[in-house]
Design a protein around this motif. Structure first.
Motif, PDB file in Angstrom:
ATOM      1  N   GLY A   1       0.827  -1.207   0.000  1.00  6.45           N
ATOM      2  CA  GLY A   1       0.000   0.000   0.000  1.00  6.45           C
ATOM      3  C   GLY A   1       0.856   1.251   0.000  1.00  6.45           C
ATOM      4  N   VAL A   2       1.872   1.257   0.837  1.00  5.86           N
ATOM      5  CA  VAL A   2       2.762   2.422   0.913  1.00  5.86           C
ATOM      6  C   VAL A   2       3.533   2.575  -0.397  1.00  5.86           C
ATOM      7  N   ALA A   3       4.050   1.439  -0.901  1.00  8.16           N
ATOM      8  CA  ALA A   3       4.864   1.484  -2.114  1.00  8.16           C
ATOM      9  C   ALA A   3       4.072   2.048  -3.292  1.00  8.16           C
ATOM     10  N   ALA A   4       2.777   1.755  -3.327  1.00  9.18           N
ATOM     11  CA  ALA A   4       1.968   2.211  -4.453  1.00  9.18           C
ATOM     12  C   ALA A   4       1.715   3.717  -4.423  1.00  9.18           C
ATOM     13  N   THR A   5       1.879   4.350  -3.253  1.00 11.67           N
ATOM     14  CA  THR A   5       1.666   5.793  -3.175  1.00 11.67           C
ATOM     15  C   THR A   5       2.913   6.553  -3.614  1.00 11.67           C
TER      16      THR A   5
ATOM     17  N   THR B   1      -5.287   5.490   0.899  1.00  5.29           N
ATOM     18  CA  THR B   1      -6.701   5.107   0.721  1.00  5.29           C
ATOM     19  C   THR B   1      -7.088   5.165  -0.748  1.00  5.29           C
ATOM     20  N   GLU B   2      -6.584   6.184  -1.429  1.00  9.00           N
ATOM     21  CA  GLU B   2      -6.863   6.291  -2.866  1.00  9.00           C
ATOM     22  C   GLU B   2      -6.359   5.057  -3.603  1.00  9.00           C
ATOM     23  N   VAL B   3      -5.136   4.642  -3.237  1.00  9.59           N
ATOM     24  CA  VAL B   3      -4.535   3.486  -3.896  1.00  9.59           C
ATOM     25  C   VAL B   3      -5.439   2.272  -3.766  1.00  9.59           C
ATOM     26  N   TYR B   4      -5.878   2.020  -2.526  1.00 13.33           N
ATOM     27  CA  TYR B   4      -6.705   0.831  -2.322  1.00 13.33           C
ATOM     28  C   TYR B   4      -8.007   0.933  -3.106  1.00 13.33           C
ATOM     29  N   SER B   5      -8.600   2.142  -3.148  1.00  8.73           N
ATOM     30  CA  SER B   5      -9.867   2.242  -3.872  1.00  8.73           C
ATOM     31  C   SER B   5      -9.639   2.109  -5.382  1.00  8.73           C
ATOM     32  N   ILE B   6      -8.500   2.641  -5.872  1.00  5.70           N
ATOM     33  CA  ILE B   6      -8.200   2.485  -7.300  1.00  5.70           C
ATOM     34  C   ILE B   6      -8.016   1.006  -7.648  1.00  5.70           C
ATOM     35  N   ILE B   7      -7.285   0.298  -6.761  1.00  2.24           N
ATOM     36  CA  ILE B   7      -7.064  -1.131  -7.020  1.00  2.24           C
ATOM     37  C   ILE B   7      -8.397  -1.869  -7.024  1.00  2.24           C
ATOM     38  N   PHE B   8      -9.253  -1.518  -6.040  1.00  2.00           N
ATOM     39  CA  PHE B   8     -10.543  -2.196  -5.923  1.00  2.00           C
ATOM     40  C   PHE B   8     -11.406  -1.939  -7.161  1.00  2.00           C
TER      41      PHE B   8
ATOM     42  N   LYS C   1      -4.237   8.735 -12.562  1.00  2.00           N
ATOM     43  CA  LYS C   1      -3.918   8.045 -11.311  1.00  2.00           C
ATOM     44  C   LYS C   1      -4.128   6.552 -11.471  1.00  2.00           C
ATOM     45  N   GLU C   2      -5.245   6.209 -12.085  1.00  3.33           N
ATOM     46  CA  GLU C   2      -5.544   4.785 -12.261  1.00  3.33           C
ATOM     47  C   GLU C   2      -4.503   4.110 -13.133  1.00  3.33           C
ATOM     48  N   ILE C   3      -4.098   4.818 -14.179  1.00  5.66           N
ATOM     49  CA  ILE C   3      -3.089   4.242 -15.073  1.00  5.66           C
ATOM     50  C   ILE C   3      -1.759   4.064 -14.337  1.00  5.66           C
ATOM     51  N   ALA C   4      -1.385   5.083 -13.555  1.00  4.04           N
ATOM     52  CA  ALA C   4      -0.119   4.989 -12.814  1.00  4.04           C
ATOM     53  C   ALA C   4      -0.138   3.793 -11.877  1.00  4.04           C
ATOM     54  N   VAL C   5      -1.239   3.607 -11.179  1.00  2.00           N
ATOM     55  CA  VAL C   5      -1.317   2.501 -10.223  1.00  2.00           C
ATOM     56  C   VAL C   5      -1.402   1.170 -10.951  1.00  2.00           C
ATOM     57  N   TRP C   6      -2.356   1.065 -11.879  1.00  2.00           N
ATOM     58  CA  TRP C   6      -2.596  -0.244 -12.489  1.00  2.00           C
ATOM     59  C   TRP C   6      -1.523  -0.685 -13.469  1.00  2.00           C
TER      60      TRP C   6
END
Lengths: 264, 360
Positions: B45-49, B58-65, B76-81
């Motif tokens: 979770g931390v690494a993804a921020t 929290t944003e990260v987790y919701s984007i993943i979900f 943001k979604e593209i960066a995470v996913w």
């Protein structure tokens, strides 16, 4: 007969170690195998447990050739007690004894296996070490753990490889007494390779004296442990005294080795 | 026997006590495994921020979900996913695989120094990759030239070692010495082709050999996770036999374990696992050596628990290392292999100094 060793021969890289060895072991019998270093005592023990596979001859357990048994099947019938541990990574005494259940269990250990382990820990009076690491224990305590492990295998035959060589005199007696009692109570048969002639005389029902891979003499302690046999096999002049019906050996001096027929 | 003179009730309580202690010991092992798992989620979770694009936990987790149900749309979604999640998942897979491969290699060879490195797997892979990068030649052609080549050459040391056991018994000593010989042969071969190569290509080889998660992508995660899903359960299934082998070859044989066959089977599975990972990430060092030892110190040597524990702990360790690699001199991203070695080396020294006995 519980166990029959018939005309077994074994060589390491064409150097013969066992030559035409025949042994019979009765139920509830403790057989001592003595002989000088390199006589083939340990090799014989290992052949009986298929740790080494003899090139010739047969070993019959309850009249079945052990070559035809699967390793797991043999492990349910024969328990091996090594001299010392070669455990490198940590293992508790409990887990070490639980290994004895390996031939009986699948991946998970059940309540029954745990119960067996507890029973054996108690039988050998080593409950207090249950959660200690095996490498933290003394040689005598380790021997007891190995006996417990072999007994959780629920074998019919026990094989002991030099059980007393690392122990002080108190532990020698203690460990040998335990083994003797177990053989009696559980009606097991046992073969032990042993260096100490006096311990052999005291605890074995029958003794086999080996020399250069052959059986030199076999019978009860009195008939095997004679000054003449000891001189010819070990090259040692010894006095043999009678100690409550058992021979007691006092080694005196090595004999000079000229034409000694004991060591061809 | 003295125990038979004790009263029945005395024996009963004693047994119950040992049983309770044993249960507690198992509880501790399970707790360690669960803690490692939670640790992975937190670090992930931390690494993804972290990165050039600021996103909160929290944003990260919701984007993943949300991303599980629809395609990534916003930046943001593209960066995470597409960037951070593949890197994290690759880190987890690599950590799990390398640590478990190391655990089992140490177990079957009864040697605390055994790892994918000492058995020549990493240097085999390094040579395969170097060959592909410098000469553009390899057994597999096309886009996957480097990966395919690294994978195939990574397996050569293992097959040479196993081939030798046809002529000499498969003892731990023979296998480890043969592995070290392979390590030297492949290192020398790599140096030789580097000597005649263009500077740019040499640089690329050096970077490849350090090992990094920079090449992580969804395309890479699929094959790696398939290999993990096949190899890890197989190794778990062998864990009892490897436990028994820890007591020595003779004892293991007398307990009904076919030691030579088990040793070779486990060696092949563990090597496949390590080779599959290293061919995608490069040779990330130290995880396969350190993670099993650290776990043994805490939970003991029972492989039934040690395999999942060191896998998860190895994954957590690798994620931490990669997070440091990405942030320590940002925006420059260091290869994670440098951090694992820098972090792992001193940590390992500390553990060696701290241990009470000759073993864990």
């Amino acid at each position: 007969m519980k166990l029959k060793v018939k005309e077994v021969e074994f060589s390491y890289a064409s150097v013969p170690v066992l030559k035409d060895v025949c042994i019979e072991l009765a139920e509830s019998e403790m057989l001592g195998v003595v002989g000088p270093n390199g006589a083939g005592k340990s090799t014989l023990i290992r052949c009986i447990d298929q740790i080494l596979v003899p090139q010739k001859g047969n070993i019959l357990l309850d009249n079945r050739d052990i070559k035809e048994m699967r390793l797991m099947e043999l492990a349910k019938k024969v328990g091996y007690i090594p001299q010392s541990t070669s455990q490198i990574f940590p293992a508790t005494v409990f887990d070490t004894v639980l290994m004895g259940r390996r031939p009986h269990l699948g991946w998970r250990s059940s309540e029954k296996d745990t119960g067996k382990v507890l029973e054996m820990l108690q039988l050998l009076n080593i409950e207090e070490f249950a959660m200690r690491d095996i490498n933290e224990l003394s040689g005598g305590q380790q021997q007891k753990v190995f006996i417990a492990r072999a007994l959780t295998q629920e074998p019919d035959v026990l094989l002991l490889d030099e059980p007393t060589s690392n122990l002080d005199i108190r532990h020698q007696l203690e460990v040998m007494d335990i083994k003797k009692n177990i053989v009696r109570e559980k009606e097991l048969s046992a073969i032990m390779a042993i260096h100490d002639l006096n311990l052999a005389s005291r605890y074995a029902d029958r003794i086999i004296m080996m020399n250069s891979g052959e059986i030199f003499s076999a019978g009860d302690p009195v008939s095997v442990l004679t000054p003449d046999n000891i001189k010819r096999v070990y090259g040692v002049e010894a006095e043999v005294n009678n100690n409550n019906g058992k021979p007691y050996i006092v080694p005196i001096r090595p004999v000079r080795q000229n034409g000694n027929d004991g060591r061809s | 026997m003295t125990s038979s003179t004790e009263t029945i009730s005395g024996i009963g309580t004693e047994r119950a006590e040992i049983k309770a202690q044993y249960k507690k010991f198992i509880g501790r092992k399970i707790l360690f495994i669960i803690s490692s798992l939670i640790l992975i989620f937190i670090i992930a979770g931390v690494a993804a921020t972290l990165g050039s694009y600021p996103i909160t936990v929290t944003e990260v987790y919701s984007i993943i979900f949300h991303g599980l149900f629809q395609n990534a749309g916003t930046n943001k979604e593209i960066a995470v996913w597409n960037l951070r999640l593949p890197r994290i998942l690759m880190g987890i897979s690599a950590g799990v695989g390398l640590a478990i491969a190391g655990t089992m290699m140490q177990g079957i060879l009864r040697n605390p120094l055994a790892s994918p490195f000492t058995l020549g797997i990493a240097s085999g892979a390094g040579f395969g990759a170097a060959l592909a990068i410098i000469l553009g030649a390899g057994v597999v052609a096309g886009e996957y030239l480097i990966i395919g080549n690294a994978f195939i050459f990574a397996l050569i040391p293992t097959f040479v070692i196993i081939g030798l056991t046809r002529y000499k018994r498969a003892t731990p000593e023979t296998m480890i010495l043969a592995g070290i010989a392979m390590l030297y042969i492949f290192s020398a071969a790599t140096t030789l082709i580097q000597y005649f190569a263009e500077p740019e290509a040499v640089k690329a080889v050096v970077f490849w050999m350090v090992g990094s998660l920079g090449k992580a992508s969804w395309d890479a995660i699929l094959p790696v996770s398939i290999v993990l899903a096949v190899c890890v359960p197989l190794l778990m299934w062998k864990s009892w036999d490897v436990n028994v082998m820890g007591a020595g070859d003779e004892t293991a044989k007398s307990l009904g374990v076919n030691i030579e066959r088990t040793r070779i089977t486990v060696m092949i599975i563990a090597s496949l696992l390590a080779a599959a990972i290293i061919s995608f990430t490069g040779a990330i060092g130290f995880i396969g050596l350190v993670a099993p030892h650290m776990c043994r110190m805490v939970i003991g040597g029972d492989n039934r628990f040690l395999i999942p524990a060191s896998g998860l702990f190895g994954a957590a360790l690798l994620l931490v290392a990669d997070t440091i690699a990405r942030t320590i001199i940002a925006p420059v991203i260091l290869p994670v292999g440098v951090i694992t070695a820098f972090m792992g080396g001193p940590l390992f020294l500390y553990l060696i100094m701290r241990r009470r006995r000759e073993y864990w």
